[in-house]
Design a protein around this motif. Sequence first.
Motif, PDB file in Angstrom:
ATOM      1  N   TYR A   1       2.057  -4.514  -2.682  1.00  0.00           N
ATOM      2  CA  TYR A   1       2.205  -5.446  -3.800  1.00  0.00           C
ATOM      3  C   TYR A   1       2.834  -6.759  -3.324  1.00  0.00           C
ATOM      4  O   TYR A   1       2.442  -7.834  -3.792  1.00  0.00           O
ATOM      5  CB  TYR A   1       3.050  -4.846  -4.916  1.00  0.00           C
TER       6      TYR A   1
ATOM      7  N   PRO B   1       2.882  -1.319  -8.496  1.00  0.00           N
ATOM      8  CA  PRO B   1       2.566  -1.005  -7.093  1.00  0.00           C
ATOM      9  C   PRO B   1       1.625   0.188  -6.933  1.00  0.00           C
ATOM     10  O   PRO B   1       0.824   0.222  -5.988  1.00  0.00           O
ATOM     11  CB  PRO B   1       3.942  -0.715  -6.485  1.00  0.00           C
TER      12      PRO B   1
ATOM     13  N   GLN C   1       4.911  -0.658  -2.279  1.00  0.00           N
ATOM     14  CA  GLN C   1       5.734  -1.851  -2.494  1.00  0.00           C
ATOM     15  C   GLN C   1       5.324  -2.977  -1.542  1.00  0.00           C
ATOM     16  O   GLN C   1       5.232  -4.142  -1.943  1.00  0.00           O
ATOM     17  CB  GLN C   1       7.216  -1.502  -2.283  1.00  0.00           C
TER      18      GLN C   1
END
Length: 247
Positions: free
Chosen positions: A41, A70, A38
């Motif tokens: 990303y 992700p 996460q």
Amino acid sequence: MTEQTQTLVEHLIELRRRLVWIVVVMLVAFFAAMPFAQQLYTFVAQPLMANLPKGTSMIATEVIAPFFVPVKVALMAAFLATLPHTLYQVWAFVAPALYKHEKKLIFPLVLSSLILFACGMAFAYFLVFPVIFKFLAGVTPEGVNMATDIDKYLSFVLGMFVAFGATFETPVVVVLLHRMGVVSMEKMKAARPYVIVGAFVVAAVITPPDVISQFMLAVPLIVLYELGLVLARMVKPIERAAEEFED
């Protein structure tokens, strides 16, 4: 079983061993990166997020996209992180079949290619993306919500990374063509006008339809071509016949 067949089997076994090492190391890096998928990303999306109009955000149009995108970024990070190891395994496999002068050429070629590709990605991320997304946010018609899908955004970013990374390989290509005697220095100098035109054509095809981003791809391509010519002057073309006879 003939000796030739045995040699072929040995090469296939060695190839399989190298491929297994590549996959294993990449999987280890991938699982190590997954807990940070996460955050990775978020880092990749930062150039767009910083230029989105106030009150807007990115969207996910597919059910599994918030998880799967992700994961793609983590896989990309693992691939990039293990690329030196992957190239080493490829080098270790092909090295026995190379001539002495080719072995001397491969290491600086691979090292410079890695560095230049990374520079191309960094150039795209830190300089080009902010300009592109600021332009796109500025030309979005009034009443239109600039809500970009996260999967399509990732595809766009990866394409731009590859485009700019490949562009920054230009000096390596120029030096290699000269070193291997494929193209003479005189012909590469004479090709400058065509390189300039080709650079803008490539930039127009790859980048969004704004003049600034096209210049930000075309100009580095032209400059890097000139840099390749400067470096090529320091390298003498290989006399293939003489060196192969000596080997």
